[in-house]
Structure formats: structure tokens, C-alpha cells
Design an enzyme around this catalytic site. Structure first.
Site, PDB file in Angstrom:
ATOM      1  N   GLN A  37       0.872  -1.180   0.000  1.00  0.00           N
ATOM      2  CA  GLN A  37       0.000   0.000   0.000  1.00  0.00           C
ATOM      3  C   GLN A  37       0.905   1.224   0.000  1.00  0.00           C
ATOM      4  OE1 GLN A  37      -2.497   2.659   3.101  1.00  0.00           O
ATOM      5  NE2 GLN A  37      -2.955   0.470   3.255  1.00  0.00           N
ATOM      6  N   ASN A  69      -3.366   4.381  -0.977  1.00  0.00           N
ATOM      7  CA  ASN A  69      -4.078   4.906   0.181  1.00  0.00           C
ATOM      8  C   ASN A  69      -4.879   6.140  -0.200  1.00  0.00           C
ATOM      9  OD1 ASN A  69      -3.927   7.006   2.669  1.00  0.00           O
ATOM     10  ND2 ASN A  69      -4.143   4.921   3.419  1.00  0.00           N
ATOM     11  N   GLY A 168       1.878  -0.864  14.823  1.00  0.00           N
ATOM     12  CA  GLY A 168       2.957  -1.220  15.735  1.00  0.00           C
ATOM     13  C   GLY A 168       3.420  -2.664  15.658  1.00  0.00           C
ATOM     14  N   SER A 196       7.093   0.448   9.914  1.00  0.00           N
ATOM     15  CA  SER A 196       8.448   0.798  10.323  1.00  0.00           C
ATOM     16  C   SER A 196       9.396  -0.388  10.383  1.00  0.00           C
ATOM     17  CB  SER A 196       8.417   1.510  11.684  1.00  0.00           C
ATOM     18  OG  SER A 196       7.902   0.663  12.682  1.00  0.00           O
ATOM     19  N   CYS A 436      -2.561 -18.459  45.846  1.00  0.00           N
ATOM     20  CA  CYS A 436      -1.218 -18.300  45.274  1.00  0.00           C
ATOM     21  C   CYS A 436      -0.492 -19.643  45.225  1.00  0.00           C
ATOM     22  CB  CYS A 436      -0.406 -17.307  46.099  1.00  0.00           C
ATOM     23  SG  CYS A 436      -1.171 -15.673  46.231  1.00  0.00           S
TER      24      CYS A 436
END
Length: 522
Positions: A37, A69, A168, A196, A436
């Protein structure tokens, strides 16, 4: 048919100094990018047209579709495969009229309403995100996380619309993205969009190839944990046989169990781990996590005392355990008590994949967003779930892991099967840290399952059935030992009960398991 697997979104402003855009693009295609893109938000029309034309020539050379785009005019001018449209861009219906037949139209979606509209409008694919926070785009909508993607994917069932996650995505979180972004009906992503990770690389070919390798490994292996088993594969006898094998393996191999746990119960948890035959390491510092993940055989994360230093360790420890394919047991203690805890749990579960989630009814209700049971601190209040079997099965499907709902009766599910365990004693509820300790027992037996997996010619791959049996075994070990401890003449109340419990955990026998286990498999 377009292969959306590795979808590159360009960004010339992110290129390393001296890196040529067209050379970077070609290298990324050589590395395995399957869709491109082209995005030029701050470029005038003439320059955009020139860049798109040259990009189209390069993409054609590798038979990779080019999507533009926003700009339908540019897409038409260069005969692109299609366009990608944002929520404030041209409507899909108008773009469809302008573009030639067969053109592909994608739409960015951040929530259910946007997704439903994209389906109704006839989008060919949707870009769902942002999945992770990103510096390549100013976000005006919330990050939805990998678990949020799975919820949206369920709406695509029965439609031809493809789905790509964006926002991300990098090599270090790609596997988590793929594994977590699956609906309860097993509708998975068709691809991931990356910016990126490739564009900023000085070696885009290698960056793309690395992402392709992860994508291929995920599809070939079924990711961190294999798919759910069918109900016919389990019965009481087979489960007890599996638990006994794990118990013997723990005692023989003394597996190292890394525990980031409640400060109130560190000593109790460590002692219980040792009594079962495993070895505890109670490390919380983030700087240690990568090294410890290489030597441990299971990780327990318990948020009972959620201090900042321990939280940083939790985030990193889970990611390192996933990378090493080690089982992760997660105990969201008191998750319903505060917004801070809810936010922390959401971040943890979006950052790494749990193998087992253990909680009481109130904690799991808060995790699932149910109002049937409420939390009061770390305790549950209310009459309980109308259908606990369906509830625990649904949470396991949603979280793609084994879920243990502890209580007077314990319910354990891998998303298909449900084990109902009715052992235990009321004195467990009268000592600090019994929940726990239960997490430590589960983690110890999951570590035993990990050892068995490595010894069964499965390349050390842990499957969901292993941790299902590990979770059942951990709960049975604790609850049966509690019954035996309570029967002892030297036990007068809570103060004398816990030392006796540790004794009984250390002496637990195969016969105890077979004779005392009260278990149903549904």
C-alpha cells in the site's frame, strides 16, 4: 486471489538516511512482501503520481498487487489493484463506482460499528487496529490490543471479507499478534500490515524475510499452543493417568519454576513448589528475565502485589517465556478491585500469551466483563454463575488458553473439554495465600508437562492438552493434600494446617490420586 500475509505500508519519511525509497521497496518484495500500500499523506498530486507509477512498475515485476491509500484518482492513473480508505475518506460506494470492476477496496476499522459498516458497504478487506501503539501515525482512536482484534474477527464469520491487523506490528510481537488475534470460532487474520519494521530498516530484504519466517512458522506449527482437542480424547482414566505421569516427571526432573508472585505468600509458594518436587526461583527484576527464561521450565505471574518494579518484570518475563515456548500460568489476583489492576491485566494479556489463567469466580468475571459474580478485594461475592461449565469454556475459547476457575468446586477448561474437580477442605480458605499456592502447584505440573513434551519427540512443542492436564494435576495435588492434612491428629486449625499441607504435598502418592480424586470430564 490476493495473498494479504505480509502487507507493506510505505512511508518515505521513515527511510534511513541515504536509503533510496525504490531500492527499499524492491528489496522488501524480494524478502517476501505480498501486498504493497503506497501512502503519501503530505505529497502533492504530481509527485504522488510519479512515485505511484514507479512503484507500480516494481510491484508488477514481482507480481505483487499495489494498493493506493485514499487517492482514487492516483489508483486509476497507475492502474493499481485498488484503494485503501479511512473512516473520513471517500465512501466505499462512491469509490466502487469510480474504480473499474474487480478493484479491491480496503477500509480501516477500529471498532465493531466501523467493521459492520465496512461489511455492509462491500469492502473486500478491513485493516483492524491499531493493535499496538505506534509512532508512525497519530492515533485518534484507542489501541485495541490483540484480544480486541479477535472479538472483531468473529463478525467476519460467514463473509468473504479478509482481515489485516495493523499498528505497531514488529518481529518481536508478531507471533503474539497472530496467536491472540483469533475469534472464539477460530477465525484468524489473513495478514499483518507492517510499516516501520521494514521501512526503517537498512536491510529491508532481511527484515521482510524475518517476518515471513515467523508467519510461516505460525501457520505450520499452530503457534505457541496447538489447537483445542476434541472432547472424545479425554475421560477420567486418561486424565488421571496423565496427571500421574506428570507428577512422576516433576519428582524425577526437579524442574525450575520461575515465580513472580504475591509478596504476602512468597514463602508458602516456594515451600509448596519444593514439596511437589520442583524448584522455585522468585525473581522479579526485568533485567533478569531473558536469562531466566532460558533455564526455567514454567513461569507463574501473580499480580497480588502489583508494584512497578515487579510489573516491569511481569511484562518482560511473559514475552521471554513465549519466545522460549515455556508455559505461562497467570493469576490475575483481585483484577476486579481497581481500574489500575484491570488496565495492568489487559496490558499483560495483550503483550504475551498465557498458557493457563487461574482465578476465582469474581476475578474471572471481571476479566470476562460479566456481572454475574462480583469481586470484593481478592474474594468473590454473589451466588455464582448460572452455568459455570459454559462460562469457563467460553473464557478459555476467548483467551485461547486453559482456564481454571477455583472455588469449592474447581472448573478447568481448554475451550472444549471441562474438568470438574470436587476435592478440597474448608481450611484452605482460612490460610493466607492458598490461591497463590494453587498457582505454584499448577505451574510446577505444567513444568512437568513441558519435560514430558521434550521427551516425546515433539521437538519440545507444548500442546494445549499438556497444560490442561498440568492444571488439573496442580489442583488435584493441592486439594487432595489438603484433605489428607485436615485428617491428621496434629492439625487443630489454620495454624497447624499449613505445615501439615506441605508435608502431605511432599508425600502425595499415586494411590492418593487414584483413590481420592473426585473428577468429572464434560
Amino acid at each position: 486471489m490476493i495473498d494479504y500475509s505480509l502487507y507493506l505500508v510505505t512511508g518515505r519519511e521513515l527511510l534511513p538516511q541515504g536509503q533510496d525509497y525504490f531500492d527499499s521497496l524492491e528489496q522488501s518484495l524480494q524478502g517476501g512482501v505480498t501486498v504493497v500500500q503506497i501512502r503519501e499523506k503530505n505529497t502533492d498530486t504530481r509527485e504522488f503520481l510519479d512515485i505511484a507509477s514507479k512503484s507500480k512498475i516494481i510491484c508488477d515485476r514481482y507480481n505483487v498487487p499495489l494498493i493506493v491509500n485514499d487517492r482514487v484518482d492516483i489508483a486509476l492513473a497507475v492502474q493499481a489493484t485498488g484503494v485503501h480508505i479511512g473512516q473520513t475518506d471517500m465512501p466505499v460506494s462512491v469509490a466502487r463506482k469510480l474504480l473499474p470492476g474487480g478493484s479491491v477496496i480496503g477500509v480501516s476499522c477500529n471498532n465493531l460499528q466501523e467493521l459492520e459498516k465496512a461489511i455492509t458497504d462491500g469492502a473486500d478487506y478491513v485493516g483492524i487496529g491499531a493493535v499496538w501503539s505506534t509512532s508512525t501515525k497519530n492515533l485518534d482512536k484507542p489501541v485495541i490490543g490483540v484480544r480486541g482484534v479477535g472479538e472483531l474477527l468473529q463478525k467476519l464469520d460467514g463473509t468473504p471479507v479478509k482481515a489485516v491487523a495493523i499498528g505497531g506490528i514488529k518481529a518481536q510481537n508478531l507471533l503474539r499478534t497472530l496467536h491472540g488475534s483469533v475469534s472464539t470460532t477460530n477465525r484468524a487474520l489473513d495478514g499483518v500490515a507492517v510499516v516501520s519494521e521494514i521501512v526503517t530498516s537498512t536491510r529491508p530484504r532481511e527484515a521482510a524475510a524475518s517476518l515471513c519466517k515467523i508467519l510461516s512458522a505460525f501457520r505450520n506449527s499452530g503457534a505457541i499452543l496447538k489447537a483445542m482437542r476434541t472432547r472424545s480424547e479425554y475421560n477420567v482414566e486418561s486424565v488421571l493417568n496423565g496427571v500421574i505421569r506428570i507428577m512422576a516427571c516433576v519428582r524425577e526432573h526437579n524442574p525450575l519454576v520461575h515465580q513472580i508472585t504475591n509478596n504476602v505468600s512468597i514463602t508458602q509458594s516456594a515451600n509448596a513448589t519444593i514439596a511437589l518436587g520442583a524448584s522455585p526461583i522468585m525473581a522479579t527484576t526485568a533485567q533478569e528475565m531473558e536469562d531466566i527464561s532460558r533455564i526455567n521450565e514454567a513461569l507463574l505471574v501473580n499480580i497480588g502485589t502489583l508494584v512497578s518494579t515487579a510489573y516491569e518484570g511481569m511484562v518482560l518475563a511473559g514475552s521471554c517465556a513465549n519466545a522460549q515456548k515455556k508455559p505461562v500460568v497467570f493469576d490475575p489476583v483481585g483484577v476486579g478491585a481497581s481500574r489500575f489492576r484491570k488496565g495492568a491485566v489487559n496490558t499483560l494479556l495483550n503483550t504475551w500469551q498465557a498458557s493457563v489463567i487461574k482465578g476465582n469466580a469474581g476475578e474471572l468475571a471481571a476479566l470476562a466483563g460479566s456481572n454475574e459474580v462480583q469481586s470484593k478485594g481478592v474474594d468473590s461475592i454473589g451466588s455464582g454463575f448460572r452455568d459455570p461449565v459454559a462460562f469457563v469454556r467460553n473464557v478459555a475459547q476467548k483467551e485461547r488458553c486453559v482456564v481454571v476457575m477455583s472455588g469449592k468446586t474447581d472448573y478447568i477448561s481448554d475451550g472444549t473439554n471441562v474438568a470438574i474437580l470436587s476435592n478440597g477442605h474448608e481450611l484452605l480458605g482460612r490460610i493466607t495465600g492458598s490461591g497463590c499456592v494453587a498457582g505454584s502447584c499448577i505451574a510446577s505440573y505444567c513444568a512437568g508437562a513441558m519435560n514430558l513434551a521434550q521427551g516425546e519427540d515433539r521437538e519440545g512443542k507444548l500442546v494445549l492438552g499438556d497444560v490442561f492436564l498440568g492444571a488439573i494435576g496442580g489442583i488435584l495435588a493441592l486439594t487432595i493434600s489438603a484433605e489428607l492434612a485436615a485428617m491428621r491428629e496434629d492439625v487443630k486449625g489454620p495454624g497447624t494446617f499449613f505445615p501439615a499441607l506441605i508435608d502431605e504435598l511432599s508425600m502425595l502418592s499415586t494411590r492418593n490420586i487414584r483413590e481420592r480424586a473426585r473428577i468429572q470430564i464434560l
